[in-house]
Scaffold this active site. Structure first.
Site, PDB file in Angstrom:
ATOM      1  CG  ASP A 227     -14.175   5.253 -14.287  1.00  0.00           C
ATOM      2  OD1 ASP A 227     -14.503   5.054 -13.594  1.00  0.00           O
ATOM      3  OD2 ASP A 227     -13.433   4.640 -15.468  1.00  0.00           O
TER       4      ASP A 227
ATOM      5  CG  HIS B 202     -12.758   5.241  -6.381  1.00  0.00           C
ATOM      6  ND1 HIS B 202     -11.346   4.773  -5.622  1.00  0.00           N
ATOM      7  CD2 HIS B 202     -13.354   3.950  -7.270  1.00  0.00           C
ATOM      8  CE1 HIS B 202     -10.681   3.177  -6.240  1.00  0.00           C
ATOM      9  NE2 HIS B 202     -11.424   3.352  -6.656  1.00  0.00           N
TER      10      HIS B 202
ATOM     11  CG  HIS C 155      -8.928   8.598  -2.637  1.00  0.00           C
ATOM     12  ND1 HIS C 155      -8.259   9.444  -1.996  1.00  0.00           N
ATOM     13  CD2 HIS C 155     -10.296   9.254  -1.859  1.00  0.00           C
ATOM     14  CE1 HIS C 155      -9.067  11.002  -1.863  1.00  0.00           C
ATOM     15  NE2 HIS C 155     -10.162  10.083  -1.825  1.00  0.00           N
TER      16      HIS C 155
ATOM     17  CB  CYS D 118      -5.965  14.316  -3.184  1.00  0.00           C
ATOM     18  SG  CYS D 118      -6.103  12.897  -1.626  1.00  0.00           S
TER      19      CYS D 118
END
Ligand code: 5GP
Ligand code: ZN
Length: 115
Positions: free
Chosen positions: A31, A101, A99, A8
């Site tokens: 990444d 992904h 979160h 976020c």
């Protein structure tokens, strides 16, 4: 959005990231610790903890994540010969950032080593 969530914070641009592709539902970034020549993260703009937490109403948004992955694979030059999409779910699945992904892995011929 969640205040203390790393992804976020990246979505709010509080932490820098290299954005490869974006659509209405997702941002695809590089990444920070790549495990292959192409290692991208497909991150939904909505804060969802993991695939354990999704609901049927989110099906269209989840489809947008896969369309973002397809487009990002083209941008990254790994659409051919191919690539892999993985989501680690929970501590047992190796998830460290809570979160949702997908890891988009490619840029080389991949073996199949789920461990
Ligand atoms: P997980 O283990 O939750 O499936 O994957 C989290 C991924 O986020 C890891 O591959 C890790 O390298 C990546 N990561 C952690 N911190 C950052 C960061 O600050 N920026 C970027 N771009 N990736 C990160
Ligand atoms: Zn989040």
């Amino acid at each position: 959005m969640a205040a203390d969530c790393l992804f976020c914070k990246i979505l709010r641009k509080e932490i820098p990231a290299e954005i490869v592709y974006e659509n209405e539902a997702a941002v695809v970034i590089k990444d920070i610790q790549p495990c292959a020549p192409v290692h991208l993260l497909v991150i939904p703009k909505q804060h969802i903890e993991s695939l354990n937490a999704i609901v049927p109403e989110q099906a269209a948004m989840l489809g947008q994540l896969q369309l973002a992955a397809q487009a990002a694979a083209v941008v990254a030059g790994t659409a051919q010969p191919g690539w892999r999409l993985i989501s680690n779910v929970g501590p047992g699945g190796g998830q460290e950032v809570m979160h949702l992904h997908y890891h988009l892995i490619g840029g080389k011929i991949l073996g199949w080593t789920p461990d």
